[in-house]
Design a protein around this motif. Structure first.
Motif, PDB file in Angstrom:
ATOM      1  N   PRO A  52       0.841  -1.195   0.000  1.00 24.14           N
ATOM      2  CA  PRO A  52       0.000   0.000   0.000  1.00 24.14           C
ATOM      3  C   PRO A  52       0.879   1.248   0.000  1.00 24.14           C
ATOM      4  O   PRO A  52       2.014   1.206   0.481  1.00 24.14           O
ATOM      5  CB  PRO A  52      -0.783  -0.112   1.307  1.00 24.14           C
ATOM      6  N   GLY A  53       0.396   2.335  -0.545  1.00 22.71           N
ATOM      7  CA  GLY A  53       1.175   3.575  -0.627  1.00 22.71           C
ATOM      8  C   GLY A  53       1.749   4.005   0.709  1.00 22.71           C
ATOM      9  O   GLY A  53       1.084   3.936   1.739  1.00 22.71           O
ATOM     10  N   ILE A  60       7.468   3.106   0.483  1.00 20.25           N
ATOM     11  CA  ILE A  60       7.276   2.436  -0.811  1.00 20.25           C
ATOM     12  C   ILE A  60       5.947   2.915  -1.387  1.00 20.25           C
ATOM     13  O   ILE A  60       4.931   2.945  -0.698  1.00 20.25           O
ATOM     14  CB  ILE A  60       7.274   0.908  -0.631  1.00 20.25           C
ATOM     15  N   LYS A  61       5.971   3.309  -2.644  1.00 20.23           N
ATOM     16  CA  LYS A  61       4.761   3.814  -3.297  1.00 20.23           C
ATOM     17  C   LYS A  61       4.558   3.070  -4.609  1.00 20.23           C
ATOM     18  O   LYS A  61       5.495   2.942  -5.393  1.00 20.23           O
ATOM     19  CB  LYS A  61       4.917   5.313  -3.572  1.00 20.23           C
ATOM     20  N   HIS A  62       3.312   2.612  -4.823  1.00 21.18           N
ATOM     21  CA  HIS A  62       3.021   1.831  -6.034  1.00 21.18           C
ATOM     22  C   HIS A  62       4.040   0.706  -6.179  1.00 21.18           C
ATOM     23  O   HIS A  62       4.713   0.587  -7.193  1.00 21.18           O
ATOM     24  CB  HIS A  62       3.039   2.695  -7.299  1.00 21.18           C
ATOM     25  N   GLY A  63       4.170  -0.094  -5.154  1.00 18.59           N
ATOM     26  CA  GLY A  63       5.212  -1.108  -5.145  1.00 18.59           C
ATOM     27  C   GLY A  63       4.708  -2.532  -5.072  1.00 18.59           C
ATOM     28  O   GLY A  63       3.607  -2.810  -4.598  1.00 18.59           O
ATOM     29  N   TYR A  64       5.540  -3.425  -5.567  1.00 18.55           N
ATOM     30  CA  TYR A  64       5.314  -4.867  -5.509  1.00 18.55           C
ATOM     31  C   TYR A  64       6.594  -5.489  -4.986  1.00 18.55           C
ATOM     32  O   TYR A  64       7.693  -4.972  -5.207  1.00 18.55           O
ATOM     33  CB  TYR A  64       4.995  -5.433  -6.894  1.00 18.55           C
ATOM     34  N   GLY A  65       6.485  -6.600  -4.300  1.00 18.26           N
ATOM     35  CA  GLY A  65       7.680  -7.232  -3.773  1.00 18.26           C
ATOM     36  C   GLY A  65       7.494  -8.709  -3.519  1.00 18.26           C
ATOM     37  O   GLY A  65       6.382  -9.226  -3.572  1.00 18.26           O
ATOM     38  N   ASN A 136       9.721  -0.285  -6.512  1.00 14.89           N
ATOM     39  CA  ASN A 136       9.095   0.927  -5.987  1.00 14.89           C
ATOM     40  C   ASN A 136       8.769   1.875  -7.139  1.00 14.89           C
ATOM     41  O   ASN A 136       9.455   1.896  -8.152  1.00 14.89           O
ATOM     42  CB  ASN A 136      10.052   1.602  -5.000  1.00 14.89           C
ATOM     43  N   ILE A 137       7.726   2.658  -6.953  1.00 10.96           N
ATOM     44  CA  ILE A 137       7.310   3.705  -7.893  1.00 10.96           C
ATOM     45  C   ILE A 137       7.068   3.137  -9.300  1.00 10.96           C
ATOM     46  O   ILE A 137       7.691   3.528 -10.277  1.00 10.96           O
ATOM     47  CB  ILE A 137       8.331   4.873  -7.940  1.00 10.96           C
ATOM     48  N   THR A 138       6.159   2.192  -9.379  1.00  4.98           N
ATOM     49  CA  THR A 138       5.818   1.624 -10.686  1.00  4.98           C
ATOM     50  C   THR A 138       4.821   2.505 -11.430  1.00  4.98           C
ATOM     51  O   THR A 138       4.593   2.300 -12.610  1.00  4.98           O
ATOM     52  CB  THR A 138       5.191   0.228 -10.534  1.00  4.98           C
ATOM     53  N   GLY A 139       4.236   3.471 -10.713  1.00  2.00           N
ATOM     54  CA  GLY A 139       3.248   4.336 -11.361  1.00  2.00           C
ATOM     55  C   GLY A 139       1.898   3.662 -11.523  1.00  2.00           C
ATOM     56  O   GLY A 139       0.997   4.197 -12.136  1.00  2.00           O
TER      57      GLY A 139
END
Length: 187
Positions: A52-53, A60-65, A136-139
């Protein structure tokens, strides 16, 4: 109708057999290790989650991991660095993101972000370590399926033997896909 006038004589067959025997003997005499490929660095990803933002220790913003276990099967010590990453979304345009490695899931408060050439990213020959990889920051944090396409970068240590070479051309390809509703990262 045309007749086939070509025939094999015993002499031709015997010569063919004799010619092939030394080749088989030569292959059999070669040492087994010479046929084995040289080990390299490999990565095995775990299940992808969505952040989550504003989550994690450094936002982390617009992130997946996902968790990733990296193994160094090469004969020399190497650093594994975050490298570069793109997220290939199912419907929208591919997005470049910022690649990050953490010592553990960054949704946990005590997670530490590891920078390039950090001692924690050093893998000795035969060693495996588990990290947490984050894009991070995938938009894009919409409910859309996609795949993380990463290129982890390898680097030699300053004390590497002269002439040492990086396997994998200094890159470890990493791919992990996620569905339209990956679970939110939790500690």
């Amino acid at each position: 109708m045309q007749k086939n006038t070509s025939t094999l004589s015993r002499r031709k067959v015997t010569a063919g057999i004799a010619w092939s025997v030394p080749a088989v003997a030569a292959v059999a005499a070669a040492p087994f290790a010479a046929a084995s490929p040289t080990g390299c660095v490999s990565a095995v990803p775990g299940t992808a989650v969505k952040f989550p933002g504003g989550s994690g220790p450094d936002g982390i913003k617009h992130g997946y991991g996902f968790e990733v276990t990296i193994t160094n099967d090469s004969p020399i010590a190497v650093y594994v660095n975050p490298g570069t990453v793109t997220v290939d979304f199912e419907k929208s345009k591919d997005k470049k993101g910022e690649a990050r490695l953490y010592d553990k899931n960054p949704a946990c408060k005590d997670a530490v972000r590891l920078k390039a050439m950090d001692e924690e990213l050093l893998l000795q020959p035969g060693e495996s370590k588990t990290y947490y990889y984050v894009v991070n920051i995938t938009g894009n944090s919409a409910k859309e399926a996609g795949c993380v396409l990463a290129k982890l970068a390898l680097a030699l240590t300053p004390t590497a033997p002269e002439g040492a070479d990086l396997c994998n051309d200094g890159v470890v390809d990493l791919k992990q896909c996620f569905g339209t509703t990956p679970p939110d990262a939790g500690c």
